[in-house]
Motif scaffolding. Structure first.
Motif, short mmCIF file in Angstrom:
data_model
loop_
_atom_site.label_atom_id
_atom_site.label_comp_id
_atom_site.label_asym_id
_atom_site.label_seq_id
_atom_site.Cartn_x
_atom_site.Cartn_y
_atom_site.Cartn_z
N GLY A 66 34.92 39.10 33.30
CA GLY A 66 35.81 39.89 32.44
C GLY A 66 35.88 41.34 32.87
O GLY A 66 36.96 41.95 32.92
N MET A 67 34.74 41.93 33.20
CA MET A 67 34.74 43.32 33.65
C MET A 67 35.42 43.47 35.01
O MET A 67 36.10 44.45 35.27
CB MET A 67 33.30 43.85 33.74
N ARG A 68 35.26 42.47 35.88
CA ARG A 68 35.95 42.50 37.17
C ARG A 68 37.46 42.53 36.97
O ARG A 68 38.18 43.28 37.64
CB ARG A 68 35.55 41.27 38.00
N THR A 69 37.93 41.74 36.02
CA THR A 69 39.36 41.72 35.71
C THR A 69 39.81 43.08 35.20
O THR A 69 40.88 43.58 35.60
CB THR A 69 39.66 40.63 34.67
N LEU A 70 39.03 43.70 34.32
CA LEU A 70 39.40 45.03 33.80
C LEU A 70 39.41 46.08 34.91
O LEU A 70 40.30 46.92 34.95
CB LEU A 70 38.43 45.45 32.69
N VAL A 71 38.42 46.02 35.79
CA VAL A 71 38.37 46.98 36.90
C VAL A 71 39.59 46.79 37.79
O VAL A 71 40.25 47.76 38.19
CB VAL A 71 37.06 46.83 37.70
N GLY A 101 31.16 47.10 42.94
CA GLY A 101 29.85 47.06 43.58
C GLY A 101 28.74 47.29 42.56
O GLY A 101 27.73 46.58 42.55
N LEU A 102 28.91 48.29 41.69
CA LEU A 102 27.93 48.54 40.64
C LEU A 102 27.84 47.37 39.66
O LEU A 102 26.75 47.01 39.20
CB LEU A 102 28.29 49.83 39.89
N LEU A 103 28.98 46.79 39.34
CA LEU A 103 29.01 45.64 38.44
C LEU A 103 28.24 44.47 39.02
O LEU A 103 27.40 43.86 38.33
CB LEU A 103 30.47 45.25 38.18
N TYR A 104 28.47 44.15 40.28
CA TYR A 104 27.77 43.03 40.91
C TYR A 104 26.28 43.32 41.08
O TYR A 104 25.44 42.42 40.93
CB TYR A 104 28.40 42.69 42.25
#
Length: 152
Positions: A94-99, A114-117
């Motif tokens: 979900g956050m990847r989609t928002l980014v 990168g920070l998310l992963y």
């Protein structure tokens, strides 16, 4: 003599991109995963809440001994592990989609993802280690701090 195009006339067919330029079905699989994991997470979370709060003695009974007793069973280890992994993958996707939707610069998008992963890997690895290496009865702990089933 110039003619004005009829606004009701159909548009010319759009040229389809070649197979080499499309990304495939990755976004479709992500969309389906989000729905399926969301439904499964609802079952896992409400089962978790029921076991901890309703079937037990309420929130006041949740302590080290309660968690230790619960994680002594492989069923609850797998249950909590599945809940951790699904929640993290679901939230990360979900956050990847928002980014992807809101980060306009490529470098910003790259840094944020990168920070998310990185955060995903840290939480999943540490959470998995805690669930499977948790020792409810460490050898050098004072007996008054251990759960009752450790003294037996």
């Amino acid at each position: 003599m110039t003619t004005i195009a009829d606004p009701k006339a159909p548009r010319p067919p759009r040229a389809r991109p070649s197979r080499l330029t499309t990304r495939g079905n990755t976004e479709l699989y992500g969309w389906v995963f989000m729905r399926a994991s969301g439904a499964l997470l609802i079952v896992l979370i409400f089962g978790h809440l029921f076991m901890n709060l309703v079937d037990g003695e309420g929130i006041s009974a949740i302590d080290f001994g309660f968690v230790a007793g619960k994680w002594a069973s492989p069923l609850w280890q797998v249950w909590d592990l599945l809940m951790l992994w699904l929640a993290m993958i679901h939230g990360t996707n979900g956050m990847r989609t928002l980014v992807n939707d809101y980060a306009s610069k490529d470098t910003t998008r790259l840094v944020l993802k990168g920070l998310l992963y990185f955060a995903f890997v840290i939480v999943v690895v540490l959470g998995t280690l805690v669930i499977f290496t948790f020792d409810a009865c460490p050898a050098d702990a004072p007996l008054d701090l251990l759960p009752s089933f450790c003294t037996a």
